[in-house]
Design an enzyme around this catalytic site. Structure first.
Site, short mmCIF file in Angstrom:
data_model
loop_
_atom_site.label_atom_id
_atom_site.label_comp_id
_atom_site.label_asym_id
_atom_site.label_seq_id
_atom_site.Cartn_x
_atom_site.Cartn_y
_atom_site.Cartn_z
N GLY A 44 51.19 -37.37 96.63
CA GLY A 44 49.73 -37.33 96.50
C GLY A 44 49.13 -36.16 97.27
N SER A 45 47.97 -36.39 97.83
CA SER A 45 47.18 -35.30 98.39
C SER A 45 47.78 -34.68 99.65
CB SER A 45 45.76 -35.79 98.71
OG SER A 45 45.07 -36.09 97.49
#
Length: 716
Positions: free
Chosen positions: A434-435
């Site tokens: 993810g981020s």
């Protein structure tokens, strides 16, 4: 006519013979012309002896030679002679011998008898091979063998025999002696294994994390067990092993060398008290010896990392398996001649001492490990999480100071645990990060010069790539945003725009430089490598998903190493768990140096750290919960998904990776938690803050002297 003188007759052998009994003038009986019984009675079958003949010849001077009877029939041709000889010959002969006739010197002419009255001839028939009778040869005694020659021959044979026997004895005693002696020893040889003490596992300060304690092992000698079934039944309850399994182990069989097997382990790691009870049973062929049992004093402390061993002290999981050859050492052997299970006094005996294994000194800090495990378990129980991990790295060396997994297990009862609970989550937990991946995208763009720390970009709320929408949780409605603002609010749209300037090939290159797509080599078996999506497999939507950490497979340890690269002024150093190896005699060996490479320049790394500080300082930023009072913290939140065999699992993976102090980082902590729902800012960031606060205080790191910079998120 004057009477014809006759010479003495010779027989077939040339010997002189006197006149026949019929021609003798001394015969008082008148000659008869008739034959028959009366004539036969008048004929005396017994002739005179040679002595009598010679006496008669001496007196008469000569004798008339005997003529052969007519008809060619000799003495043997008269059929009545044997009978007459029995009836009258005996008495007549006796009378003649008693009253021998007197001889006179008057030579009378004896009228010749008719052929029919002449007695059969006594001479032997002449040999057909010679007209004249041959003189009888004188018989000589056989020639005796040469005694000296026989003695020499006998001596040679005896010497040859002794030579052959001597050569054979030399061959048996010198050449073939080891084979025969070895075969005899093998039949009586008994072998007992002397287990090598397994090396211990210590933390960085020498505290014991796993070690071996004194115990006993129970073994059987199948050759001494008469009834394996009864023996197995007696041992089944104290050893906790089914009798059928024990009986099969005690069955007689051949060993590797072809001889009957004389040693079989029944159970290892038995308590000393229990071993004494088994000895008291007095079972034939059953005995105990000194052994060891593996223990982890902390119970579940670093259990997923350390791993387990079998009863035979063989590493099965974790570091115990990865460094099994180092820890195990080499077993010794005790070999001796035995008769009926008892050592023969003065017989062959040989002992090969066991070589203890080496010990591992890990980079772990026992106290920090305990605290990280406790904080992680507390947070997961609060949110009903299923799987989580936390990794603490020292900046510069990338030494793992703590590596916790949730769930965990108690090593003492590892057989009752779920195998999934024993996994080291940091190296086997594959996720779409993810981020937290955005730091790699920003770092590559800064290093390649496609952006600068002052770059601003308009950021719409949503973009669509390949039919897939990408949007931001913080709506800015297309306003221009600084890089610090994009990082603080975790802008997907802004990050995709930066990656579009960078291009897929360069982004993939930096992913690999940061350590994605290959195992870190931290020293654990089964470490996952993750995966980087090749450029030729990118779809239209991949241009949006890859830069923000989707369509990327990574582990917690890989992502922690990537952030440690940023903290280490852009130099990647592979994580490591083993600080040094300590030999049985105390010698210390440092493992091979970890892999290092330059990914970012120190200036780029410093710029990137500053951007990451916005995540914990800007109002409304996603990582405000990760802030540690008194210290500047740089990091990034993330929300991803868990992958199992390439398939996404329900729920979300909350993540936060940060470093402190941000101005000169000392430690990096990565937290990943798979929960039913929740982002990194809500779940992982608070756990990170607790862990980082304890770490900084534990190592007495002074607080930051300079406050973090002020960030302009929406510059004009």
């Amino acid at each position: 006519m004057p009477p014809r003188s006759e010479e003495p007759r010779r027989d077939a052998k040339g010997s002189r013979r006197g006149p026949s009994r019929a021609d003798s003038s001394a015969d008082p009986r008148p000659a008869e012309s008739g034959g028959g019984i009366s004539g036969a009675r008048a004929y005396t079958p017994r002739g005179r002896s040679i002595g009598e003949q010679r006496l008669g010849e001496a007196r008469a001077g000569r004798a008339e030679p005997r003529r052969a009877p007519q008809g060619g029939r000799g003495r043997s041709g008269d059929p009545f002679r044997p009978a007459l000889q029995v009836l009258s010959g005996g008495r007549a002969g006796a009378a003649r011998r008693a009253n021998p006739p007197r001889r006179t010197s008057v030579v009378r002419t004896v009228p010749r008898r008719p052929p029919a009255e002449e007695p059969p001839p006594r001479r032997r028939p002449p040999r057909p091979t010679s007209a004249r009778p041959k003189r009888r040869r004188r018989l000589r005694p056989p020639r005796l063998a040469d005694s000296g020659r026989r003695l020499r021959l006998g001596t040679a044979l005896v010497l040859t025999l002794f030579t052959v026997i001597g050569i054979r004895l030399v061959v048996l005693q010198v050449v073939e002696n080891p084979d025969y002696a070895g075969a005899g020893i093998d039949d009586r040889l008994k072998v007992v294994v002397l287990p090598a003490p397994r090396g211990s596992i210590h933390d960085r300060d020498g505290e014991v994390l796993a070690h071996s304690v004194e115990a006993r092992y129970v073994f059987a000698d199948p050759t001494q067990i008469a009834d394996p079934v009864a023996t197995a039944q007696a041992l089944s309850e104290p050893l906790g092993i089914p009798a059928s399994k024990l009986a099969d182990r005690m069955r007689k069989r051949d060993g590797p060398n072809g001889n009957e097997l004389q040693f079989v382990y029944l159970k290892r790691g038995v308590d000393v008290d229990l071993a004494e009870q088994i000895e008291d049973l007095g079972l034939a062929g059953i005995d105990t010896r000194q052994d060891e049992r593996r223990e982890v004093p902390g119970g579940d402390l670093a259990a997923n990392l350390i791993g387990i061993t079998s009863q035979e002290m063989v590493g099965l999981e974790g570091l115990e398996a990865g460094y099994d050859k180092v820890l195990a050492g080499k077993d010794g052997l005790e070999r001796y001649e035995a008769g009926r299970g008892v050592q023969i006094p003065g017989g062959f005996s040989e002992t090969t001492e066991a070589k203890p294994g080496s010990s591992l000194c890990l980079t772990l800090d026992r106290d920090l490990q305990y605290m990280v495990q406790a904080k992680l378990a507390e947070a997961m129980e609060a949110v009903n999480g299923s799987t989580a991990t936390a990794v603490v790295l020292e900046v510069g060396t990338s030494e793992v100071l703590a590596q916790a997994s949730y769930p965990t297990y108690n090593v003492a009862n590892w057989g009752e645990s779920d195998p999934a609970d024993r996994d080291d989550v940091a190296t086997t937990f594959v996720v779409e990060p993810g981020s937290v991946h955005k730091a790699i995208t920003f770092g590559a763009a800064l290093q390649e010069g496609v952006i600068t720390p002052d770059t601003t970009l308009p950021v719409p709320n949503t973009i669509r790539l390949g039919g897939t929408p990408f949007f931001d949780t913080t709506k800015v409605d297309g306003r221009r945003m600084s890089l610090a603002g994009m990082m603080a609010y975790s802008s997907n749209v802004g990050t995709i725009a930066i990656a579009d300037r960078l291009g897929p090939e360069r982004l993939i290159d930096y992913q690999k430089r940061f350590g994605l797509g290959e195992p870190t080599g931290v020293g654990l078996l089964g470490e996952a490598s993750g995966a980087v999506l090749p450029a030729d497999e990118w779809s239209a939507s991949s241009h949006g998903s890859v830069p923000i950490g989707h369509s990327v497979d990574a582990t917690a340890i890989q992502m922690a190493a990537a952030y440690a690269t940023i903290a280490n002024d852009g130099t990647y150093v592979a994580p490591r768990l083993v600080k040094e190896i300590v030999g049985p005699r105390g010698e210390r060996t440092t493992p091979e140096a970890p892999t290092t490479r330059e990914v970012l320049t120190p200036e780029t790394a410093a710029e990137l750290r500053t951007l990451l500080e916005a995540v914990t300082t800007v109002d409304g930023a996603t990582g405000r919960a990760a802030a540690v009072p008194g210290y500047r913290v740089a990091g990034k939140t993330g929300t991803g998904t868990r992958l199992v065999d390439g398939q996404k699992q329900p729920g979300e993976v909350a993540a936060f990776i940060g470093m402190a102090p941000a101005e000169k980082p000392r430690y990096v902590i990565a937290v990943f938690a798979h929960t039913p729902n929740g982002g990194g800012g809500d779940i992982a960031a608070p756990v990170f803050a607790d862990m980082m606060r304890f770490t900084l205080q534990h190592y007495r790191v002074p607080p930051s002297q300079v406050p973090p910079p002020n960030f302009d998120v929406f510059p004009r």
